[in-house]
Scaffold this active site. Structure first.
Site, PDB file in Angstrom:
ATOM      1  N   PRO A  89       0.830  -1.200   0.000  1.00  0.00           N
ATOM      2  CA  PRO A  89       0.000   0.000   0.000  1.00  0.00           C
ATOM      3  C   PRO A  89       0.870   1.259   0.000  1.00  0.00           C
ATOM      4  CG  PRO A  89      -0.825  -1.593   1.577  1.00  0.00           C
ATOM      5  CD  PRO A  89       0.495  -2.112   1.094  1.00  0.00           C
ATOM      6  N   GLU A  90       0.547   2.186  -0.887  1.00  0.00           N
ATOM      7  CA  GLU A  90       1.305   3.423  -0.989  1.00  0.00           C
ATOM      8  C   GLU A  90       0.461   4.579  -0.459  1.00  0.00           C
ATOM      9  OE1 GLU A  90       3.069   3.871  -4.857  1.00  0.00           O
ATOM     10  OE2 GLU A  90       3.754   1.798  -4.913  1.00  0.00           O
TER      11      GLU A  90
END
Length: 271
Positions: A2-3
């Site tokens: 996840p960014e």
């Protein structure tokens, strides 16, 4: 992993459910995450009211009166809002039981995430103290980036992925931002002009803002706090599109590796 857009999507989604809620119980089923979940989290966290829910880079910060809970999703972590009596499933490692009858549940199949407690200001925590500006901060400007690239030999792609330069620009969004700015990912960072730096800063903000609007990117197993996927993958211009036609010029998208990370670009549009 996840960014920034995925973490921001989760932050926005769970905020209405946890803000102002008191933590009545913390259940730790698996303390062996990237860093151990300590007993201090339980003894200090129980009874605290969640006053703030912020994001710093890819970290979520649940601020209370006496300290901060630092959450990181690692490669496969998820946060869900569920009724407190929902039976746990495999990889449901930590529950924060709240006064409203719900729980904030942390699930992480690979156990690379983190659930930490700190009483110091979070910006002074060892995980966060070296962070550069947020992409949407005024401090992150074209002139700032131009000053940072002076004399720098590394390629521009890993340079903008360095959290000491700017936080939250992970691999997917670095690829997309460089395409939007028409800058080749292998260009030496120090070769960029002020105008190119301004264009790149604008592109980073544009790409991240649109990704947040669409709820992040789902390539494998990302879901938001309600268990819903993100849809930005439908708007990807170069990432994971090798050999497919560029949406601008029609040339085949090419792939290479920079610093062990898959890199995608249009050889015609990016220079």
């Amino acid at each position: 992993m996840p960014e920034l857009p995925e973490v921001e999507t989760i932050r926005a989604g769970i905020t209405p459910h946890v803000l102002g809620q008191r933590i009545v119980r913390i259940v730790v089923r698996q303390p062996c995450l990237r860093w151990p979940v300590t007993n201090e989290l339980i003894t200090a966290g129980v009874g605290q009211t969640i006053q703030r829910l912020d994001r710093r880079g890819k970290y979520l910060l649940l601020g209370t009166d006496t300290g901060t809970i630092i959450l990181h999703l690692g490669m496969s972590g998820r946060l869900r809002i569920l009724p407190a009596d929902t039976p746990p499933t495999k990889h449901d490692h930590v529950d924060f039981i709240l006064t409203g009858g719900q729980c904030l549940r942390f699930n992480d199949s690979r156990r690379f995430g983190a659930v930490l407690w700190t009483v110091e200001p979070p910006e002074q925590h060892f995980l966060l103290r070296t962070f550069g500006p947020e992409p949407f901060d005024e401090a992150f400007s074209g002139r700032y980036l131009y000053q940072r690239v002076q004399g720098r030999i590394p390629a521009i792609k890993p340079f903008i992925m360095d959290h000491r330069v700017v936080v939250g620009v992970g691999n997917i969004y670095a690829n997309e931002s460089l395409f939007t700015a028409n800058i080749h990912p292998l260009r030496c960072a120090g070769q960029l002009s002020l105008a190119e730096c301004e264009r790149l800063v604008s592109a980073i903000r544009e790409v991240l803002r649109e990704a947040i609007r669409q709820g992040g990117t789902t390539l494998r197993d990302f879901v938001n706090g309600a268990g819903e996927p993100g849809y930005f993958q439908q708007s990807l211009q170069v990432y994971a599109r090798q050999a497919r036609a560029c949406s601008v010029c029609g040339a085949p998208i090419q792939q290479c590796r920079i610093g062990q990370r898959a890199t995608y670009f249009c050889p015609n549009c990016q220079h």
